[in-house]
Design an enzyme around this catalytic site. Structure first.
Site, PDB file in Angstrom:
ATOM      1  CG  ASN A   1      43.385  51.237  15.476  1.00  0.00           C
ATOM      2  OD1 ASN A   1      44.146  52.132  15.582  1.00  0.00           O
ATOM      3  ND2 ASN A   1      42.175  50.647  16.042  1.00  0.00           N
TER       4      ASN A   1
ATOM      5  CE  LYS B   1      43.527  49.390  19.945  1.00  0.00           C
ATOM      6  NZ  LYS B   1      42.501  48.353  20.305  1.00  0.00           N
TER       7      LYS B   1
ATOM      8  CG  HIS C   1      38.144  50.265  16.997  1.00  0.00           C
ATOM      9  ND1 HIS C   1      38.001  50.673  17.984  1.00  0.00           N
ATOM     10  CD2 HIS C   1      39.324  49.590  16.487  1.00  0.00           C
ATOM     11  CE1 HIS C   1      38.910  49.867  18.491  1.00  0.00           C
ATOM     12  NE2 HIS C   1      39.498  49.206  17.660  1.00  0.00           N
TER      13      HIS C   1
ATOM     14  CD  GLU D   1      40.507  50.664  21.548  1.00  0.00           C
ATOM     15  OE1 GLU D   1      40.984  51.594  21.185  1.00  0.00           O
ATOM     16  OE2 GLU D   1      40.354  49.856  21.771  1.00  0.00           O
TER      17      GLU D   1
ATOM     18  CD  GLU E   1      38.970  45.514  15.666  1.00  0.00           C
ATOM     19  OE1 GLU E   1      40.160  44.863  15.545  1.00  0.00           O
ATOM     20  OE2 GLU E   1      38.982  46.449  16.445  1.00  0.00           O
TER      21      GLU E   1
ATOM     22  N   GLY F   1      42.288  43.874  23.439  1.00  0.00           N
ATOM     23  CA  GLY F   1      43.924  44.613  23.987  1.00  0.00           C
ATOM     24  C   GLY F   1      43.491  43.204  25.452  1.00  0.00           C
TER      25      GLY F   1
ATOM     26  CB  SER G   1      44.538  39.075  21.746  1.00  0.00           C
ATOM     27  OG  SER G   1      43.792  40.436  22.619  1.00  0.00           O
TER      28      SER G   1
ATOM     29  N   GLY H   1      46.312  45.834  17.353  1.00  0.00           N
ATOM     30  CA  GLY H   1      46.393  46.614  17.740  1.00  0.00           C
ATOM     31  C   GLY H   1      48.165  46.415  17.915  1.00  0.00           C
ATOM     32  N   GLY H   2      48.219  46.138  19.467  1.00  0.00           N
ATOM     33  CA  GLY H   2      49.403  46.148  20.413  1.00  0.00           C
ATOM     34  C   GLY H   2      50.385  45.549  19.328  1.00  0.00           C
TER      35      GLY H   2
END
Ligand code: 13P
Length: 254
Positions: free
Chosen positions: A10, A12, A96, A98, A169, A175, A215, A236-237
């Site tokens: 993802n 983002k 999600h 967010e 999640e 994050g 993470s 994500g990251g």
């Protein structure tokens, strides 16, 4: 039964045209064929069409990070599910954290998106997860199962098995560099699968992919995938760099 691992990135609101083109080229070195995991990429909406075009002919799933359920309307700035499909994407992330916490999407909003996506033949990655406060108040199971039921209750079992991935999640792990331990992840994944067995039947529960997100890194993916009910990850990251995401994908080879 053995479920084929599903590793998804993802992105983002990160990357750009050039880095996405390079990423798509780098995917040719990802594992493929026998034993290879399923791979999904979820770029920002403006890059969806070109990501889907660049990966056409590969087995990589390309999807949107969110979309509205209405086909048309006065929703300045928004993108419809039918547009996601129109540009060649085949999946969408729904609910999600967010979207829930930054953009105020409710369980009912999430459900409307699940219904619209499935009606159009898009696959859904339904995200569920508790906040740190909720975990500390011992409400993890209540929150996660409420979100799961709101997202999927009453949907035909065959559709769930075929077209829905659940992503657990925990909000406190997103994050933050603070990953759920394998034990914490497995506990919630097992709860989700048991609930799916109750609501949609054992067969559906056994087939449904449940990803962990929060993470995930090359260094912790193996221990997470070793949990019996962790079937993949929503990253994500660590999905922004092709080499790091490739290492995560490699961990999913059967
Ligand atoms: P991070 O991997 O950056 O924690 O993000 C997880 C996530 O929200 C994926 O959807």
């Amino acid at each position: 039964m053995t479920r084929r691992a599903y590793l998804a990135g993802n992105w983002k609101m990160h990357l750009d045209r050039g880095s996405i083109a390079e990423f798509c080229e780098a995917t040719s070195a990802f594992p493929s064929g026998e034993g290879a995991p399923r791979v999904g990429l979820f770029p920002p909406a403006v890059y969806l069409a070109e990501t889907a075009a660049a990966l056409r002919g590969s087995e990589i799933v390309v999807g949107a990070q969110t979309a509205r359920p209405e086909d048309h309307g006065a929703f300045t700035g928004e993108v419809a599910m039918r547009m996601v499909r129109d540009v060649g994407a085949t999946a969408v992330i729904v609910g999600h954290s967010e979207r829930r916490h930054v953009f105020g999407e409710t369980d009912a909003d999430v459900r409307a998106r699940v219904d619209a996506a499935l009606a159009l033949g898009l696959e859904v990655v339904l995200c569920v997860g508790e906040t740190l406060d909720e975990r500390e108040r011992d409400e993890t199971a209540t929150v996660v199962l409420r979100q799961l039921d709101a997202g999927l209750s009453g949907i035909d079992g065959a559709t769930v098995a075929e077209a829905v991935t659940v992503a657990y999640e925990p909000v406190w792990a997103i994050g933050t560099g603070r990953t759920a331990s394998p034990g914490q992840a497995q506990e919630v994944h097992a709860l989700v699968r048991a609930r799916l067995a109750e609501t949609h039947g054992e067969d559906v529960a056994a087939h449904t992919i449940i990803q962990y997100g929060g993470s995930v890194k090359p260094g912790n993916i193996a221990e997470l995938l070793a949990c019996p009910d962790v079937d993949g990850a929503l990253v994500g990251g660590a999905s922004l760099d092709p080499a790091s995401f490739a290492a995560i994908v490699a961990a999913g080879v059967a």
